[in-house]
Write an enzyme that holds these catalytic residues in place. Structure first.
Site, PDB file in Angstrom:
ATOM      1  CE1 TYR A 280      -1.367   3.305   4.288  1.00  0.00           C
ATOM      2  CE2 TYR A 280      -2.193   3.135   6.528  1.00  0.00           C
ATOM      3  CZ  TYR A 280      -1.196   2.920   5.601  1.00  0.00           C
ATOM      4  OH  TYR A 280      -0.028   2.303   5.983  1.00  0.00           O
TER       5      TYR A 280
ATOM      6  CB  THR B 261      -0.944  -0.008   1.217  1.00  0.00           C
ATOM      7  OG1 THR B 261      -1.755  -1.194   1.166  1.00  0.00           O
ATOM      8  CG2 THR B 261      -1.842   1.208   1.230  1.00  0.00           C
ATOM      9  CD  GLU B 262       2.474   3.867   3.791  1.00  0.00           C
ATOM     10  OE1 GLU B 262       2.859   4.813   3.089  1.00  0.00           O
ATOM     11  OE2 GLU B 262       1.725   4.021   4.771  1.00  0.00           O
ATOM     12  CB  SER B 263       6.667   1.767  -1.306  1.00  0.00           C
ATOM     13  OG  SER B 263       6.878   0.391  -1.010  1.00  0.00           O
TER      14      SER B 263
END
Length: 194
Positions: free
Chosen positions: A176, A69-71
């Site tokens: 998120y 999800t982040e990167s």
């Protein structure tokens, strides 16, 4: 003399061919879907993720979900606000985690290093879980900050019980949290991991 009709045999053959074609399509679709899912939800940096998840008593699936999800598994990722690496660590968060780990704190550019980023990211997740008690609360803090979640838990409109954020006031944080938890579920199902 009239010829016998072969209609029932012809129909049976035709139905058999259609059935076999449908079964073949179903098998191909299933394989194509699995191939896509393995591509879209990869397992990378397995040794480091497994080691750091175990060190911090975290589900491996949660760590993979945060990284994806982040990167998107890009170790050189940098957000517009300055977060770095696989788990998108901000500089002040890096310093806070280093302090909590009783480390001197090094160079923030080390957050581009795969091992260091995963080590700090998993330590951060553990600290937030210890502080806030649930995956949802910890993920809110991971995204919106420790102070935000502290204030949300103190607000009865957002947290009626004072322990769980029921109404996340930031839409991007709510999305998120949902995305990470949905992604974690996919990793659990796809790879049979916890």
């Amino acid at each position: 003399m009239r010829k016998k009709r072969r209609r029932p045999v012809y129909l049976l053959r035709r139905l058999l061919v259609i059935g076999l074609a449908a079964a073949a399509c179903a098998v191909l679709y299933s394989r194509a879907e699995r191939f896509y899912m393995l591509y879209a939800y990869p397992i990378r940096y397995e040794e480091t993720v497994t080691r750091e998840a175990a060190r911090n008593n975290l589900p491996v699936s949660l760590v993979y979900a945060v990284i994806r999800t982040e990167s998107g598994f890009r170790p050189d990722a940098r957000s517009r606000v300055g977060a770095r690496g696989l788990m998108q660590i901000m500089e002040e968060t890096y310093e806070w985690v280093a302090f909590r780990l009783r480390e001197k704190g090094g160079d923030f550019s080390s957050m581009y290093d795969i091992e260091e980023n995963i080590r700090y990211g998993t330590a951060l997740l553990r600290l937030l879980l210890d502080e806030f008690g649930t995956d949802e609360n910890a993920l809110c803090a991971y995204h919106a900050g420790w102070g935000s979640v502290k204030s949300w838990l103190a607000n009865t409109a957002l947290s009626p019980d004072g322990e769980n954020v029921q109404n996340i006031p930031f839409g991007d944080t709510a999305r998120y949290v949902k995305k990470v938890l949905d992604t974690q579920e996919i990793y659990q199902r796809l790879y049979q991991i916890m």
